[in-house]
Design a protein around this motif. Structure first.
Motif, PDB file in Angstrom:
ATOM      1  N   MET A   1      -6.700   1.618  17.106  1.00  0.00           N
ATOM      2  CA  MET A   1      -6.359   2.709  17.809  1.00  0.00           C
ATOM      3  C   MET A   1      -5.261   3.682  17.080  1.00  0.00           C
ATOM      4  O   MET A   1      -4.551   4.607  17.630  1.00  0.00           O
ATOM      5  N   PHE A   2      -5.216   3.401  15.741  1.00  0.00           N
ATOM      6  CA  PHE A   2      -4.039   3.950  14.947  1.00  0.00           C
ATOM      7  C   PHE A   2      -4.517   4.978  13.965  1.00  0.00           C
ATOM      8  O   PHE A   2      -3.973   5.326  13.076  1.00  0.00           O
ATOM      9  N   PHE A   3      -5.834   5.349  13.876  1.00  0.00           N
ATOM     10  CA  PHE A   3      -6.258   6.089  12.921  1.00  0.00           C
ATOM     11  C   PHE A   3      -6.241   7.869  13.355  1.00  0.00           C
ATOM     12  O   PHE A   3      -6.232   8.199  14.394  1.00  0.00           O
ATOM     13  N   ALA A   4      -5.653   8.556  12.108  1.00  0.00           N
ATOM     14  CA  ALA A   4      -5.407   9.914  12.340  1.00  0.00           C
ATOM     15  C   ALA A   4      -6.683  10.699  12.738  1.00  0.00           C
ATOM     16  O   ALA A   4      -6.714  11.524  13.618  1.00  0.00           O
TER      17      ALA A   4
ATOM     18  N   PHE B   1      -8.336 -11.142   2.287  1.00  0.00           N
ATOM     19  CA  PHE B   1      -7.585  -9.891   3.048  1.00  0.00           C
ATOM     20  C   PHE B   1      -7.687  -8.897   1.914  1.00  0.00           C
ATOM     21  O   PHE B   1      -7.540  -9.106   0.907  1.00  0.00           O
ATOM     22  N   GLU B   2      -7.735  -7.639   2.501  1.00  0.00           N
ATOM     23  CA  GLU B   2      -7.666  -6.280   1.646  1.00  0.00           C
ATOM     24  C   GLU B   2      -6.428  -5.581   2.301  1.00  0.00           C
ATOM     25  O   GLU B   2      -6.617  -5.279   3.455  1.00  0.00           O
ATOM     26  N   ASN B   3      -5.624  -5.057   1.569  1.00  0.00           N
ATOM     27  CA  ASN B   3      -4.531  -4.299   1.882  1.00  0.00           C
ATOM     28  C   ASN B   3      -5.104  -2.849   1.644  1.00  0.00           C
ATOM     29  O   ASN B   3      -5.067  -2.276   0.573  1.00  0.00           O
ATOM     30  N   ALA B   4      -5.557  -2.137   2.590  1.00  0.00           N
ATOM     31  CA  ALA B   4      -6.384  -0.979   2.659  1.00  0.00           C
ATOM     32  C   ALA B   4      -6.178  -0.255   4.005  1.00  0.00           C
ATOM     33  O   ALA B   4      -6.274  -0.930   4.989  1.00  0.00           O
ATOM     34  N   ASP B   5      -6.509   0.840   3.695  1.00  0.00           N
ATOM     35  CA  ASP B   5      -6.591   1.959   5.067  1.00  0.00           C
ATOM     36  C   ASP B   5      -8.086   1.790   5.386  1.00  0.00           C
ATOM     37  O   ASP B   5      -9.078   2.394   4.756  1.00  0.00           O
ATOM     38  N   ALA B   6      -8.592   1.430   6.654  1.00  0.00           N
ATOM     39  CA  ALA B   6     -10.052   1.117   7.122  1.00  0.00           C
ATOM     40  C   ALA B   6     -10.586   2.662   7.158  1.00  0.00           C
ATOM     41  O   ALA B   6     -11.971   2.788   7.292  1.00  0.00           O
TER      42      ALA B   6
ATOM     43  N   LEU C   1       0.616  -1.240   0.023  1.00  0.00           N
ATOM     44  CA  LEU C   1      -0.041   0.075  -0.062  1.00  0.00           C
ATOM     45  C   LEU C   1       0.881   1.243   0.115  1.00  0.00           C
ATOM     46  O   LEU C   1       1.977   1.348   0.883  1.00  0.00           O
ATOM     47  N   GLU C   2       0.583   2.206  -0.873  1.00  0.00           N
ATOM     48  CA  GLU C   2       1.373   3.344  -0.744  1.00  0.00           C
ATOM     49  C   GLU C   2       1.347   4.190   0.382  1.00  0.00           C
ATOM     50  O   GLU C   2       0.094   4.291   1.092  1.00  0.00           O
ATOM     51  N   ALA C   3       2.292   4.655   1.231  1.00  0.00           N
ATOM     52  CA  ALA C   3       2.155   5.322   2.181  1.00  0.00           C
ATOM     53  C   ALA C   3       1.714   6.815   2.123  1.00  0.00           C
ATOM     54  O   ALA C   3       2.639   7.946   1.646  1.00  0.00           O
ATOM     55  N   SER C   4       0.445   7.117   1.821  1.00  0.00           N
ATOM     56  CA  SER C   4      -0.116   8.512   1.575  1.00  0.00           C
ATOM     57  C   SER C   4      -1.507   8.554   2.173  1.00  0.00           C
ATOM     58  O   SER C   4      -1.997   7.726   2.930  1.00  0.00           O
ATOM     59  N   GLY C   5      -1.914   9.707   2.171  1.00  0.00           N
ATOM     60  CA  GLY C   5      -3.469   9.851   2.754  1.00  0.00           C
ATOM     61  C   GLY C   5      -3.238  10.437   4.382  1.00  0.00           C
ATOM     62  O   GLY C   5      -1.951  10.220   4.677  1.00  0.00           O
ATOM     63  N   PRO C   6      -4.387  10.289   4.969  1.00  0.00           N
ATOM     64  CA  PRO C   6      -4.116  10.703   6.404  1.00  0.00           C
ATOM     65  C   PRO C   6      -3.347   9.783   7.092  1.00  0.00           C
ATOM     66  O   PRO C   6      -2.772  10.233   8.258  1.00  0.00           O
TER      67      PRO C   6
ATOM     68  N   ALA D   1      -0.668   8.055   6.413  1.00  0.00           N
ATOM     69  CA  ALA D   1       0.709   7.669   5.816  1.00  0.00           C
ATOM     70  C   ALA D   1       1.527   7.244   6.888  1.00  0.00           C
ATOM     71  O   ALA D   1       2.475   6.412   6.525  1.00  0.00           O
ATOM     72  N   GLU D   2       1.770   8.066   7.865  1.00  0.00           N
ATOM     73  CA  GLU D   2       3.026   7.854   8.888  1.00  0.00           C
ATOM     74  C   GLU D   2       2.736   6.486   9.621  1.00  0.00           C
ATOM     75  O   GLU D   2       3.587   5.699   9.619  1.00  0.00           O
ATOM     76  N   GLN D   3       1.392   6.165   9.668  1.00  0.00           N
ATOM     77  CA  GLN D   3       1.119   4.932  10.370  1.00  0.00           C
ATOM     78  C   GLN D   3       1.403   3.637   9.200  1.00  0.00           C
ATOM     79  O   GLN D   3       1.667   2.644   9.610  1.00  0.00           O
ATOM     80  N   ILE D   4       0.970   3.825   8.086  1.00  0.00           N
ATOM     81  CA  ILE D   4       1.382   2.745   6.934  1.00  0.00           C
ATOM     82  C   ILE D   4       2.677   2.636   6.869  1.00  0.00           C
ATOM     83  O   ILE D   4       3.020   1.671   6.669  1.00  0.00           O
ATOM     84  N   ARG D   5       3.564   3.637   6.919  1.00  0.00           N
ATOM     85  CA  ARG D   5       4.993   3.418   7.001  1.00  0.00           C
ATOM     86  C   ARG D   5       5.591   2.798   8.152  1.00  0.00           C
ATOM     87  O   ARG D   5       6.257   1.776   8.119  1.00  0.00           O
ATOM     88  N   TYR D   6       4.925   2.984   9.193  1.00  0.00           N
ATOM     89  CA  TYR D   6       5.470   2.421  10.550  1.00  0.00           C
ATOM     90  C   TYR D   6       5.186   1.143  10.715  1.00  0.00           C
ATOM     91  O   TYR D   6       5.751  -0.018  10.809  1.00  0.00           O
TER      92      TYR D   6
END
Ligand SMILES: C[S@@+](CC[C@H](N)C(=O)[O-])C[C@H]1O[C@@H](n2cnc3c(N)ncnc32)[C@H](O)[C@@H]1O
Length: 288
Positions: free
Chosen positions: A131-134, A106-111, A4-9, A11-16
């Motif tokens: 607990m990790f949503f911006a 499974f879906e590789n997606a930001d919920a 998943l591209e580390a972008s959107g609200p 992004a930091e958590q996606i990278r982490y």
């Protein structure tokens, strides 16, 4: 699986969760599932998962809960595990194949931002994955839209760090040797951001949920899943949680002293079953 591209609200958590935490959760997957499995099952019992229900497992990680949900709903109940961490989802897919569950995917997606089919889901579930949503209100609004009218949400989240000696004890010991990073703001994305039930209630009300209920769960955890004392120290210092995070920022030369001190502190809690320490969580349920 395409990362998943580390972008959107988020992004930091996606990278982490792809670069830092995901590889560790994958490496310690068996230990973590052993340690957290009973808590997740308690949350499922509370959710009253029924045959044929359609379920979304938010922040499903390595898939332990997605598979258990798949078993509980049976072959005619589709279960989708959603996560942003490619390494964890790859492990999840392998585990589901081994379990031979055709109703689990499974879906590789930001919920928070993913466009779920509206009104198609009976239950949104999560074991420590919400607990990790911006922007938690927007995230839960999005999940609310995925639910049919009257559909439920059920998740388990941690109470504050001080109520979780399995994490706070090693951190206090480490603090004698290293400078701890400043604690995050209470509402910043992270494992304790849902510790305050009033905050969680406000988020769920604003997202459109009703019948919001909290069940307190205080359990002795087998830290490290029943491994030896040395392996448990390794899990806490090199695996997941705030002590390993603090040590990542510290001078590596201090590690052996921290490890020895944490070992001494855990020794009184080491039993035939492994290191047993207290934990505190909330099981939260609500309805669309
Ligand atoms: C503490 S781990 C819990 C994993 C799993 N539920 C378990 O209990 O083993 C949190 C999970 O939430 C996922 N996550 C974080 N932010 C997310 C988001 N915006 N959308 C979907 N998953 C997310 C992480 O990648 C990670 O797998």
């Amino acid at each position: 699986m395409v990362p998943l591209e580390a972008s959107g609200p988020n992004a930091e958590q996606i990278r982490y969760w792809n670069e830092t935490a995901g590889p560790k959760w994958t490496a310690f997957q068996q230990v973590l599932d052993e340690q957290l499995g009973a808590l997740g099952r308690r949350a499922m019992d509370r959710a009253g998962v029924a045959r044929r229900e359609r379920v979304i497992d938010v922040g499903c990680g390595c898939g332990d809960t997605t598979i258990e949900l798949g078993r509980r709903v049976g072959p005619q109940g589709p279960v989708v595990g959603v996560d942003v961490s490619t390494p964890m989802l790859e492990r999840a897919a392998t585990q589901a194949r081994a379990a031979q569950l055709a109703n689990v995917r499974f879906e590789n997606a930001d919920a928070q931002t993913h466009r779920f089919p509206p009104g198609q889901c009976d239950l949104v579930f999560s074991r420590f994955g919400v607990m990790f949503f911006a922007d938690p209100v927007t995230a839960f609004m999005n999940l609310c839209v995925a639910l049919r009218p009257g559909g439920r949400v059920a998740f388990i989240c941690w109470q504050p760090l001080r109520e979780n000696p399995w994490l706070s004890l090693p951190l206090q010991v480490a603090a004698r040797y290293i400078t701890l990073p400043p604690p995050p703001a209470p509402d910043a994305p992270g494992p304790f951001s849902f510790a305050d039930p009033e905050r969680v209630r406000t988020i769920l009300v604003r997202a459109g949920f009703v019948e919001i209920a909290f069940e307190e769960l205080r359990e002795m955890l087998t830290v490290g899943g029943g491994a030896s004392l040395d392996q448990t120290v390794q899990f806490l210092l090199q695996g997941v949680g705030p002590t390993s995070a603090a040590l990542r920022e510290a001078d590596p030369a201090v590690r052996p002293r921290v490890a020895a001190a944490v070992r001494d502190a855990l020794a009184p809690f080491h039993t035939a079953a492994g290191v047993r320490l207290g934990s505190a969580a909330w099981i939260v349920t609500a309805r669309r």
